[in-house]
Write a protein that holds these residues in place. Structure first.
Motif, mmCIF file in Angstrom:
data_model
loop_
_atom_site.group_PDB
_atom_site.id
_atom_site.type_symbol
_atom_site.label_atom_id
_atom_site.label_comp_id
_atom_site.label_asym_id
_atom_site.label_seq_id
_atom_site.Cartn_x
_atom_site.Cartn_y
_atom_site.Cartn_z
ATOM 1 N N VAL A 213 36.236 39.321 44.794
ATOM 2 C CA VAL A 213 37.196 38.975 45.850
ATOM 3 C C VAL A 213 36.892 39.768 47.120
ATOM 4 O O VAL A 213 36.869 39.217 48.231
ATOM 5 C CB VAL A 213 38.646 39.239 45.379
ATOM 6 C CG1 VAL A 213 39.622 39.056 46.533
ATOM 7 C CG2 VAL A 213 39.005 38.312 44.228
ATOM 8 N N LEU A 214 36.653 41.073 46.968
ATOM 9 C CA LEU A 214 36.308 41.912 48.125
ATOM 10 C C LEU A 214 35.024 41.413 48.784
ATOM 11 O O LEU A 214 34.916 41.384 50.024
ATOM 12 C CB LEU A 214 36.139 43.363 47.686
ATOM 13 C CG LEU A 214 37.375 44.075 47.147
ATOM 14 C CD1 LEU A 214 37.009 45.488 46.698
ATOM 15 C CD2 LEU A 214 38.482 44.124 48.184
ATOM 16 N N PHE A 215 34.055 41.032 47.971
ATOM 17 C CA PHE A 215 32.782 40.521 48.473
ATOM 18 C C PHE A 215 32.999 39.303 49.368
ATOM 19 O O PHE A 215 32.463 39.222 50.480
ATOM 20 C CB PHE A 215 31.892 40.175 47.278
ATOM 21 C CG PHE A 215 30.620 39.450 47.613
ATOM 22 C CD1 PHE A 215 29.601 40.068 48.323
ATOM 23 C CD2 PHE A 215 30.428 38.137 47.198
ATOM 24 C CE1 PHE A 215 28.421 39.403 48.624
ATOM 25 C CE2 PHE A 215 29.265 37.453 47.492
ATOM 26 C CZ PHE A 215 28.250 38.088 48.204
ATOM 27 N N LEU A 216 33.805 38.366 48.903
ATOM 28 C CA LEU A 216 34.038 37.136 49.663
ATOM 29 C C LEU A 216 34.800 37.399 50.958
ATOM 30 O O LEU A 216 34.479 36.832 52.012
ATOM 31 C CB LEU A 216 34.803 36.133 48.795
ATOM 32 C CG LEU A 216 34.055 35.623 47.552
ATOM 33 C CD1 LEU A 216 34.959 34.727 46.718
ATOM 34 C CD2 LEU A 216 32.784 34.891 47.953
ATOM 35 N N ILE A 217 35.789 38.283 50.907
ATOM 36 C CA ILE A 217 36.555 38.603 52.118
ATOM 37 C C ILE A 217 35.662 39.294 53.149
ATOM 38 O O ILE A 217 35.699 38.969 54.345
ATOM 39 C CB ILE A 217 37.770 39.477 51.776
ATOM 40 C CG1 ILE A 217 38.765 38.692 50.913
ATOM 41 C CG2 ILE A 217 38.455 39.964 53.056
ATOM 42 C CD1 ILE A 217 39.933 39.513 50.424
ATOM 43 N N CYS A 218 34.857 40.244 52.688
ATOM 44 C CA CYS A 218 33.969 40.961 53.619
ATOM 45 C C CYS A 218 32.924 40.025 54.210
ATOM 46 O O CYS A 218 32.544 40.162 55.383
ATOM 47 C CB CYS A 218 33.292 42.129 52.903
ATOM 48 S SG CYS A 218 34.390 43.519 52.555
#
Length: 477
Positions: A213-218
């Protein structure tokens, strides 16, 4: 990987004032020994980690002076280096094997082919091009820590961007934003998160879905920044940060970029191997040995499918492994710092001092403080694995003392290491890729600084979120 050297006849470039990473780490080993004569020896009481984890957990509030303070011989720092190499041997061998296998993948042409196919397919729209390649490169960094392997692809990216009336800054932004985000949020990167989780006593690849999730947001943050710049220079080319640079020569598309069935099969084997390891790590407790085995299988199948001559395949593998020698040495030397601090019995004293500074600030500020320490450290130790071995032995016990989960401590390390990978001048990879793209370092800093501010702001929010809602996202110890 092709090396970058000065052309004949050109004056030698003035050496920078930044020390080489190996020199810096060697100096830190000496500093560690000097500190052992200055800092009082002390230790914490420790208890076995909970079932399912390995190592020992620090007992908060149990710090006390050592009964018998050791006195290290003057040459102790030298003996610590081979001991550090021995201590980190599993990771070092993994680095060599992965380097060799990645070289085989590139020699097969599969990586260049899929990149060019993706760029050509997305070329009708800058937004699709930027978004698609961000995901493509980011996935490589997120899974197996790809970074150096992207350097030879710079001419391809620059060529395609120039053809779309963009510039080399966009090409470099695609590569470095995906690389930095991939490392900063990685879920299976064997050179970063897996090392940090191992030191912290966490199961490998644990907390994976929150990191996805963090990967996609960043990536969305990075996309917004790069796409806004791309639209600006398409509307007015004079706004380009490299408008003064001549790109009329040196950016040709490779001759053989056909996405053949053998190359498709090679990429399928590669992706399948990574997925198989992730499943094994989560369900069967797999780690370094099994990861080495899978990579060797991927390399052997790649050579077989590509119909490489066995002798040629052997030379390619050895060459790829040889290119990882510097990284492997940095890992061993970095581990030697911990060896000296441990032998001098001052590592717990340092931890206790840092914890005292954060005492009363609460876990939120402690997590943000860890992010600050890791960010500063990466400017001096740009090796992700080397930084993990230097900082995580301190940050892991510190997390216990300040009420921060081990997963949050690992995430702070990832953010501090990954995002600053885009800009650290001590990184040969940063300087090398900028040279290939003909981008002055100052111009690159102007472009990437606003992006880093956005990403670090989000990182701070993510860390605080993980402190308060860790049990719901798989981040509770």
């Amino acid at each position: 990987m092709a090396s970058i050297s000065a052309s004949e006849g050109k004056p030698e470039k003035k050496k920078g004032w930044f020390p080489d990473s190996l020199v810096l780490i060697f100096s830190l080993i000496i500093v560690a020994q000097i500190l052992s004569y200055i800092i009082p020896s002390g230790t914490f009481d420790r208890v076995p980690a909970p079932e399912g984890l390995h190592g020992d957990m620090v007992v908060p509030g149990s710090f006390h002076a050592a009964e018998a303070a050791p006195s290290l011989e003057p040459w102790h720092f030298l003996t610590a280096i081979p001991r550090g190499l021995e201590s980190a041997q599993e990771i070092i061998f993994l680095v060599f094997l992965v380097g060799g296998v990645i070289a085989l993948l590139r020699a097969s042409g599969a990586i260049d082919a899929v990149l060019f196919r993706a760029v050509r397919a997305f070329g009708a729209s800058p937004g699709i091009l930027i978004g698609g390649t961000l995901v493509l490169f980011g996935a490589g960094a997120f899974t197996i820590g790809m970074g150096e392997e992207y350097m030879p692809l710079i001419p391809i990216l620059v060529t395609m961007c120039l053809a779309m009336k963009l510039d080399s800054i966009v090409a470099m932004g695609i590569l470095w934003a995906s690389y930095g985000v991939g490392w900063a949020t990685a879920g299976t990167n064997p050179f970063g998160v897996l090392i940090a989780q191992d030191i912290a006593g966490l199961p490998p690849t644990s907390g994976l879905w929150f990191r996805v999730v963090l990967f996609l947001i960043c990536l969305l943050i990075a996309f917004q920044h790069i796409y806004a710049y791309a639209r600006k220079i398409q509307a007015d080319p004079s706004k380009s940060l490299v408008a003064h640079v001549d790109y009329s020569k040196g950016f040709d598309i490779p001759e053989d970029v056909a996405f053949t069935w053998p190359r498709k099969l090679i990429l399928s084997v590669f992706v399948g191997g990574i997925v198989f390891f992730v499943y094994g790590a989560q369900n069967w407790g797999w780690y370094i040995l099994e990861l080495n085995t899978i990579f060797l299988a991927i390399g052997a199948l790649t050579a077989l499918i590509a119909r490489m001559d066995p002798n040629d395949a052997g030379k390619v593998f050895v060459g790829g492994a040889a290119e990882m020698t510097a990284a492997a040495l940095l890992i061993g030397f970095a581990r030697a710092i911990e060896v000296v601090l441990t032998d001098g019995m001052i590592i717990d004293t340092i931890i206790n001092a840092i914890a005292s500074l954060l005492d009363g600030l609460g876990p939120d500020m402690a997590a943000l403080g860890m992010l600050g320490v890791q960010t500063i450290t990466n400017f001096f130790i740009p090796s992700g694995s080397g930084q993990a071995f230097v900082t995580m032995p301190i940050m892991s016990p510190l997390a216990d003392l300040t009420g921060v989960s081990q997963q949050t401590a690992v995430l702070a390390y990832q953010f501090g290491d990954g995002f600053t990978n885009m800009v650290v001048p001590t990184s040969a990879l940063v300087i090398g890729t900028l040279a290939l793209g003909k981008i002055p370092y100052v111009q690159w800093v102007k472009f990437v600084t606003p992006l880093l501010l956005k990403l670090f702001a989000f990182a701070a929010v993510a860390l605080v979120f993980s402190v308060h809602f860790g049990e719901y996202i798989g981040f509770a110890n």
